[in-house]
Write an enzyme that holds these catalytic residues in place. Structure first.
Site, PDB file in Angstrom:
ATOM      1  N   LYS A  23       1.479   4.333  -9.345  1.00 51.15           N
ATOM      2  CA  LYS A  23       0.137   4.648  -9.872  1.00 51.15           C
ATOM      3  C   LYS A  23      -0.901   4.622  -8.742  1.00 51.15           C
ATOM      4  CE  LYS A  23       0.271   1.230 -12.909  1.00 51.15           C
ATOM      5  NZ  LYS A  23       1.612   0.660 -12.580  1.00 51.15           N
TER       6      LYS A  23
ATOM      7  N   ARG B 125       6.968  -9.194 -14.714  1.00 54.51           N
ATOM      8  CA  ARG B 125       5.997  -8.110 -14.946  1.00 54.51           C
ATOM      9  C   ARG B 125       6.658  -6.956 -15.686  1.00 54.51           C
ATOM     10  NH1 ARG B 125       4.184  -7.194  -9.019  1.00 54.51           N
ATOM     11  NH2 ARG B 125       3.218  -5.297  -9.807  1.00 54.51           N
TER      12      ARG B 125
ATOM     13  N   ARG C 147      -3.455  -1.448 -21.230  1.00 56.70           N
ATOM     14  CA  ARG C 147      -2.122  -2.011 -21.085  1.00 56.70           C
ATOM     15  C   ARG C 147      -1.628  -2.664 -22.373  1.00 56.70           C
ATOM     16  NH1 ARG C 147      -2.148  -2.855 -15.263  1.00 56.70           N
ATOM     17  NH2 ARG C 147      -0.297  -3.919 -14.565  1.00 56.70           N
TER      18      ARG C 147
ATOM     19  N   ARG D 291       6.927  -3.349  -0.837  1.00 57.26           N
ATOM     20  CA  ARG D 291       5.523  -2.981  -0.638  1.00 57.26           C
ATOM     21  C   ARG D 291       4.815  -3.996   0.268  1.00 57.26           C
ATOM     22  NH1 ARG D 291       2.010  -1.945  -5.777  1.00 57.26           N
ATOM     23  NH2 ARG D 291       2.877  -3.961  -6.347  1.00 57.26           N
TER      24      ARG D 291
ATOM     25  N   ARG E 297       1.973  -8.803  -1.706  1.00 64.03           N
ATOM     26  CA  ARG E 297       1.186  -9.327  -2.821  1.00 64.03           C
ATOM     27  C   ARG E 297       1.909 -10.529  -3.416  1.00 64.03           C
ATOM     28  NH1 ARG E 297      -0.424  -4.245  -6.627  1.00 64.03           N
ATOM     29  NH2 ARG E 297       0.303  -5.680  -8.240  1.00 64.03           N
TER      30      ARG E 297
HETATM   31  P1  AP5 Z   1       2.336   1.684  -5.994  1.00 64.08           P
HETATM   32  O1  AP5 Z   1       1.711   3.021  -5.917  1.00 64.08           O
HETATM   33  O2  AP5 Z   1       1.617   0.543  -5.352  1.00 64.08           O
HETATM   34  O3  AP5 Z   1       2.750   1.340  -7.498  1.00 64.08           O
HETATM   35  P2  AP5 Z   1       1.883   0.917  -8.764  1.00 64.08           P
HETATM   36  O4  AP5 Z   1       2.362   1.697  -9.930  1.00 64.08           O
HETATM   37  O5  AP5 Z   1       0.431   0.981  -8.425  1.00 64.08           O
HETATM   38  O6  AP5 Z   1       2.398  -0.573  -8.921  1.00 64.08           O
HETATM   39  P3  AP5 Z   1       1.593  -1.922  -9.149  1.00 64.08           P
HETATM   40  O7  AP5 Z   1       2.539  -3.036  -8.778  1.00 64.08           O
HETATM   41  O8  AP5 Z   1       0.266  -1.898  -8.471  1.00 64.08           O
HETATM   42  O9  AP5 Z   1       1.393  -1.867 -10.694  1.00 64.08           O
HETATM   43  P4  AP5 Z   1       1.059  -2.962 -11.662  1.00 64.08           P
HETATM   44  O10 AP5 Z   1       0.768  -2.146 -12.849  1.00 64.08           O
HETATM   45  O11 AP5 Z   1       2.100  -4.004 -11.819  1.00 64.08           O
HETATM   46  O12 AP5 Z   1      -0.140  -3.755 -10.947  1.00 64.08           O
HETATM   47  P5  AP5 Z   1      -1.692  -3.789 -11.152  1.00 64.08           P
HETATM   48  O13 AP5 Z   1      -2.318  -3.940  -9.832  1.00 64.08           O
HETATM   49  O14 AP5 Z   1      -2.154  -2.715 -12.061  1.00 64.08           O
HETATM   50  O15 AP5 Z   1       3.792   1.823  -5.340  1.00 64.08           O
HETATM   51  C1  AP5 Z   1       4.658   0.702  -5.209  1.00 64.08           C
HETATM   52  C2  AP5 Z   1       5.445   0.817  -3.876  1.00 64.08           C
HETATM   53  O16 AP5 Z   1       6.311   1.942  -3.951  1.00 64.08           O
HETATM   54  C3  AP5 Z   1       4.552   1.056  -2.643  1.00 64.08           C
HETATM   55  O17 AP5 Z   1       5.103   0.333  -1.561  1.00 64.08           O
HETATM   56  C4  AP5 Z   1       4.653   2.574  -2.396  1.00 64.08           C
HETATM   57  O18 AP5 Z   1       4.522   2.897  -1.020  1.00 64.08           O
HETATM   58  C5  AP5 Z   1       6.042   2.898  -2.919  1.00 64.08           C
HETATM   59  N1  AP5 Z   1       6.112   4.224  -3.570  1.00 64.08           N
HETATM   60  C6  AP5 Z   1       5.186   4.795  -4.383  1.00 64.08           C
HETATM   61  N2  AP5 Z   1       5.602   5.999  -4.817  1.00 64.08           N
HETATM   62  C7  AP5 Z   1       6.845   6.185  -4.273  1.00 64.08           C
HETATM   63  C8  AP5 Z   1       7.806   7.227  -4.353  1.00 64.08           C
HETATM   64  N3  AP5 Z   1       7.596   8.324  -5.102  1.00 64.08           N
HETATM   65  N4  AP5 Z   1       8.980   7.078  -3.677  1.00 64.08           N
HETATM   66  C9  AP5 Z   1       9.201   5.946  -2.944  1.00 64.08           C
HETATM   67  N5  AP5 Z   1       8.324   4.942  -2.808  1.00 64.08           N
HETATM   68  C10 AP5 Z   1       7.158   5.037  -3.475  1.00 64.08           C
HETATM   69  O19 AP5 Z   1      -1.857  -5.164 -11.958  1.00 64.08           O
HETATM   70  C11 AP5 Z   1      -1.617  -6.408 -11.362  1.00 64.08           C
HETATM   71  C12 AP5 Z   1      -1.917  -7.531 -12.332  1.00 64.08           C
HETATM   72  O20 AP5 Z   1      -3.319  -7.490 -12.710  1.00 64.08           O
HETATM   73  C13 AP5 Z   1      -1.169  -7.520 -13.670  1.00 64.08           C
HETATM   74  O21 AP5 Z   1       0.109  -8.102 -13.567  1.00 64.08           O
HETATM   75  C14 AP5 Z   1      -2.136  -8.333 -14.549  1.00 64.08           C
HETATM   76  O22 AP5 Z   1      -2.029  -9.702 -14.286  1.00 64.08           O
HETATM   77  C15 AP5 Z   1      -3.500  -7.862 -14.071  1.00 64.08           C
HETATM   78  N6  AP5 Z   1      -3.989  -6.692 -14.822  1.00 64.08           N
HETATM   79  C16 AP5 Z   1      -4.306  -5.458 -14.300  1.00 64.08           C
HETATM   80  N7  AP5 Z   1      -4.710  -4.623 -15.256  1.00 64.08           N
HETATM   81  C17 AP5 Z   1      -4.663  -5.313 -16.416  1.00 64.08           C
HETATM   82  C18 AP5 Z   1      -4.941  -4.973 -17.759  1.00 64.08           C
HETATM   83  N8  AP5 Z   1      -5.348  -3.741 -18.102  1.00 64.08           N
HETATM   84  N9  AP5 Z   1      -4.754  -5.914 -18.716  1.00 64.08           N
HETATM   85  C19 AP5 Z   1      -4.357  -7.155 -18.397  1.00 64.08           C
HETATM   86  N10 AP5 Z   1      -4.063  -7.544 -17.130  1.00 64.08           N
HETATM   87  C20 AP5 Z   1      -4.213  -6.635 -16.155  1.00 64.08           C
HETATM   88 MG    MG Z   2      -1.183  -0.379  -8.379  1.00 64.56          MG
END
Ligand code: AP5
Ligand code: MG
Length: 219
Positions: free
Chosen positions: A13, A169, A87, A126, A158
């Site tokens: 994402k 997660r 979410r 990552r 992270r």
């Molecule tokens: P990346 O693009 O970073 O993936 P992502 O989908 O953004 O993954 P996240 O871990 O950030 O998602 P998340 O939903 O768990 O975390 P968030 O920050 O929203 O890519 C991942 C890796 O893969 C990178 O190294 C990249 O280079 C590589 N990659 C990407 N595309 C690729 C491809 N096509 N091929 C190969 N490699 C690739 O949330 C974190 C925390 O915040 C949650 O756990 C929760 O505690 C809180 N939170 C956030 N939003 C909410 C909400 N709405 N409600 C409640 N709690 C929330």
């Molecule tokens: Mg992200």
């Protein structure tokens, strides 16, 4: 144009969001990024994130509501891209309410699919920089190990990217977030994106989906 980027942890994402905002000039609204900032001064948020658990809905909704009122979102007529929100069903319903009030509509939910093994592989590799840049030790390595290409900062993992937390997660996603796929399918705005492809191929699918949406609006 207003879009939601949806998908499990590691789906790409954040990676795709950067490309989308660069190409289309819309504002990137990542609740994960907002909470990573908030956790610096809030122990409760910090503990929930470190454990891979969701922040309570009321806190999330209030934060998003405030963010949508800020000038940069209101001024950019082109629209916004929500990443990591909603979410839960409660969050999705709250978002519907907020948007209805403002007479704003979501054009599409871009739902990126990857399987759990791929998610673990991607997240465990990552590395991130304080400047916001993100790398992968195998798929997107920096030129110099552990050094950010963009600012020269030191890359770190992270705290919620340790393998045991990643598994938690993914379970949280399965139980609380995945049901939204049906919610948005029923609303007729879900577009499925195969996230198992490389970054470039995934972006091509997103461009095609956005073009199709723009075509619908123009017709
Ligand atoms: P990346 O693009 O970073 O993936 P992502 O989908 O953004 O993954 P996240 O871990 O950030 O998602 P998340 O939903 O768990 O975390 P968030 O920050 O929203 O890519 C991942 C890796 O893969 C990178 O190294 C990249 O280079 C590589 N990659 C990407 N595309 C690729 C491809 N096509 N091929 C190969 N490699 C690739 O949330 C974190 C925390 O915040 C949650 O756990 C929760 O505690 C809180 N939170 C956030 N939003 C909410 C909400 N709405 N409600 C409640 N709690 C929330
Ligand atoms: Mg992200």
């Amino acid at each position: 144009m207003n879009y939601i980027l949806f998908g499990p942890p590691g789906a790409g994402k954040g990676t795709q969001a950067k490309k989308i905002v660069e190409k289309y000039g819309i504002v990137h609204l990542s609740t994960g990024d907002m909470f990573r900032e908030a956790k610096k001064s809030d122990e409760k948020i910090s503990a929930l994130m470190a454990a891979g658990q969701l922040i309570p809905d009321e806190t999330v909704v209030e934060m998003v509501q405030k963010r949508l009122q800020k000038d940069d979102v209101k001024d950019v007529k082109k629209g916004f891209l929500l990443d990591g929100f909603p979410r839960t069903l409660n969050q999705a319903e709250a978002l519907d309410g907020m948007l209805k009030k403002e007479n704003i509509k979501i054009d599409a939910v871009l739902s990126i699919y990857i399987d759990n093994d791929e998610a673990v592989k991607r997240i465990s590799g990552r590395r991130v920089c304080v400047c916001g840049a993100s790398y992968h030790v195998l798929f997107l390595p920096p030129k110099q190990e552990n050094v950010c290409d963009a600012c020269g900062g030191t890359l770190v993992q992270r705290t919620d990217d340790k393998e045991n937390v990643v598994r938690d997660r993914l379970t949280v996603y399965e139980n609380q977030t995945k049901p939204l796929i049906d919610y948005y399918k029923k609303a007729g705005i879900l577009v499925e994106i195969d996230g198992q492809q490389n970054e470039k191929e995934v972006f091509k699918q997103i461009e095609t989906a956005i073009k199709a949406e723009a075509g619908k609006l123009g017709s």
